[in-house]
Design a protein around this motif. Structure first.
Motif, PDB file in Angstrom:
ATOM      1  N   THR A  24       0.853  -1.194   0.000  1.00 44.66           N
ATOM      2  CA  THR A  24       0.000   0.000   0.000  1.00 44.66           C
ATOM      3  C   THR A  24       0.882   1.234   0.000  1.00 44.66           C
ATOM      4  OG1 THR A  24      -0.084   0.079   2.422  1.00 44.66           O
ATOM      5  CG2 THR A  24      -1.823  -1.176   1.306  1.00 44.66           C
TER       6      THR A  24
ATOM      7  N   THR B 249      -9.340   2.006   2.941  1.00 37.38           N
ATOM      8  CA  THR B 249      -8.594   0.837   3.367  1.00 37.38           C
ATOM      9  C   THR B 249      -9.379  -0.470   3.319  1.00 37.38           C
ATOM     10  OG1 THR B 249      -9.196   1.344   5.658  1.00 37.38           O
ATOM     11  CG2 THR B 249      -7.073   2.125   4.883  1.00 37.38           C
TER      12      THR B 249
ATOM     13  N   THR C 290     -10.887  -4.819   0.008  1.00 40.50           N
ATOM     14  CA  THR C 290      -9.681  -3.991   0.112  1.00 40.50           C
ATOM     15  C   THR C 290      -9.978  -2.632  -0.494  1.00 40.50           C
ATOM     16  OG1 THR C 290      -8.816  -4.769  -2.014  1.00 40.50           O
ATOM     17  CG2 THR C 290      -8.209  -6.021  -0.055  1.00 40.50           C
TER      18      THR C 290
ATOM     19  N   ASN D 193      -9.295   1.132  -2.237  1.00 42.04           N
ATOM     20  CA  ASN D 193      -8.500   1.485  -3.422  1.00 42.04           C
ATOM     21  C   ASN D 193      -7.221   2.228  -3.082  1.00 42.04           C
ATOM     22  OD1 ASN D 193      -9.465   4.003  -2.735  1.00 42.04           O
ATOM     23  ND2 ASN D 193     -10.744   4.253  -4.547  1.00 42.04           N
ATOM     24  N   ASN D 194      -7.060   2.668  -1.795  1.00 40.94           N
ATOM     25  CA  ASN D 194      -5.809   3.288  -1.364  1.00 40.94           C
ATOM     26  C   ASN D 194      -5.472   4.516  -2.207  1.00 40.94           C
ATOM     27  OD1 ASN D 194      -2.343   2.234  -1.004  1.00 40.94           O
ATOM     28  ND2 ASN D 194      -3.590   3.346   0.445  1.00 40.94           N
TER      29      ASN D 194
ATOM     30  N   THR E 238      -4.895   0.942  -9.113  1.00 40.54           N
ATOM     31  CA  THR E 238      -5.346   0.007  -8.070  1.00 40.54           C
ATOM     32  C   THR E 238      -6.680  -0.637  -8.455  1.00 40.54           C
ATOM     33  OG1 THR E 238      -6.403   1.810  -6.824  1.00 40.54           O
ATOM     34  CG2 THR E 238      -4.127   1.256  -6.252  1.00 40.54           C
TER      35      THR E 238
ATOM     36  N   ARG F  87      -5.608  -4.128  -4.495  1.00 41.88           N
ATOM     37  CA  ARG F  87      -6.358  -3.044  -3.862  1.00 41.88           C
ATOM     38  C   ARG F  87      -7.593  -2.676  -4.686  1.00 41.88           C
ATOM     39  NH1 ARG F  87      -1.357   1.009  -3.321  1.00 41.88           N
ATOM     40  NH2 ARG F  87      -0.936  -0.041  -5.307  1.00 41.88           N
TER      41      ARG F  87
END
Length: 245
Positions: free
Chosen positions: A170, A178, A194, A196-197, A222, A230
């Motif tokens: 990440t 998150t 998860t 996408n950060n 991502t 992600r």
């Protein structure tokens, strides 16, 4: 000479029929009209009651919970706390702690609180026999998120039993997103969400940004990338040896 026999009179069913008909009409007239249900309106508030199970100070940023059985619930807090709650006794107690990262640090070195930390928990479907629980958290040392299996029993999370099942890198420079929600299906497959950060997009725009130096603003790296874990709903089948298929 044959003796003549008069036929026996047959009672009329008509009075009984009318009596039953009148009874049916009477009963139907007593039934209230079916209420018209408006699916666009929320149900009345008086149909619900709220029961406070623990005082507000007993939890610090709770993120997720998982039932171990009908009476025991495991709760995780963002800063790494693991607590157990007994539904019958309404008793909240600390049973463990996981070291996690809770900060973002940008390129200029400025630090701020993150959305990440200890983000998810779920008990194995066969918890009663194997005592396994899965935790999803941000590694305290490296920029990665970890799905790990632990033994939990007798009011203790045994850190030495940690088995890393899955991990993925990440970025910790910019906020946010998150994930961490988990669920098992009937076949023993584990579903993990998860984030996408990626940076929050400006209002009215998408997270698509191909400018140099703005990679953390771009979901194409991502959520839009099938080679990146992600921004997905992952499905894995945890194996007894700690691996997955």
């Amino acid at each position: 000479m044959q003796k003549s026999v008069s036929p026996r009179p047959v009672p009329s069913l008509r009075p009984h029929f009318y009596a039953l008909l009148l009874l049916g009409i009477s009963l139907s007239s007593c039934q209230p009209d079916k209420a018209v249900v408006d699916d666009t309106m929320p149900p009345e508030e008086n149909r619900f009651t709220t029961t406070v199970l623990s005082d507000p100070g007993s939890l610090d940023e709770p993120m997720a919970f998982s039932f171990l059985n009908e009476e025991e619930v495991l709760v995780v807090e963002r800063k790494g706390g693991v607590k157990a709650f007994n539904v019958k006794d309404r008793d909240m107690r600390r049973v463990g702690h996981v070291a996690v990262n809770t900060k973002y640090t940008n390129k200029e070195g400025r630090s701020r609180e993150a959305e990440e930390g200890l983000m998810g928990v779920i008990a194995h479907p066969d918890y009663e026999s194997n005592n396994w629980v899965f935790l999803h958290y941000a590694d305290p040392d490296e920029a990665k998120h970890v799905l790990a299996r632990f033994d939990y029993h007798d009011d203790s999370l045994y850190s030495e039993t940690k088995t890393i099942v899955l991990e993925y890198p990440t970025q910790r420079e910019e906020c946010c997103h998150t994930g961490g929600g988990m669920a098992f299906d009937a076949a023993g497959n584990l579903f993990l969400t998860t984030g996408n950060n990626t940076v929050n997009p400006p209002a009215g725009t998408s997270n698509l940004d191909e400018r140099p130096g703005f990679k953390n603003n771009d979901d194409q790296r991502t959520g839009g990338n099938t080679n990146d874990l992600r921004g997905k709903i992952l499905r894995i089948h945890p194996e007894d040896d700690g691996s997955y298929s």
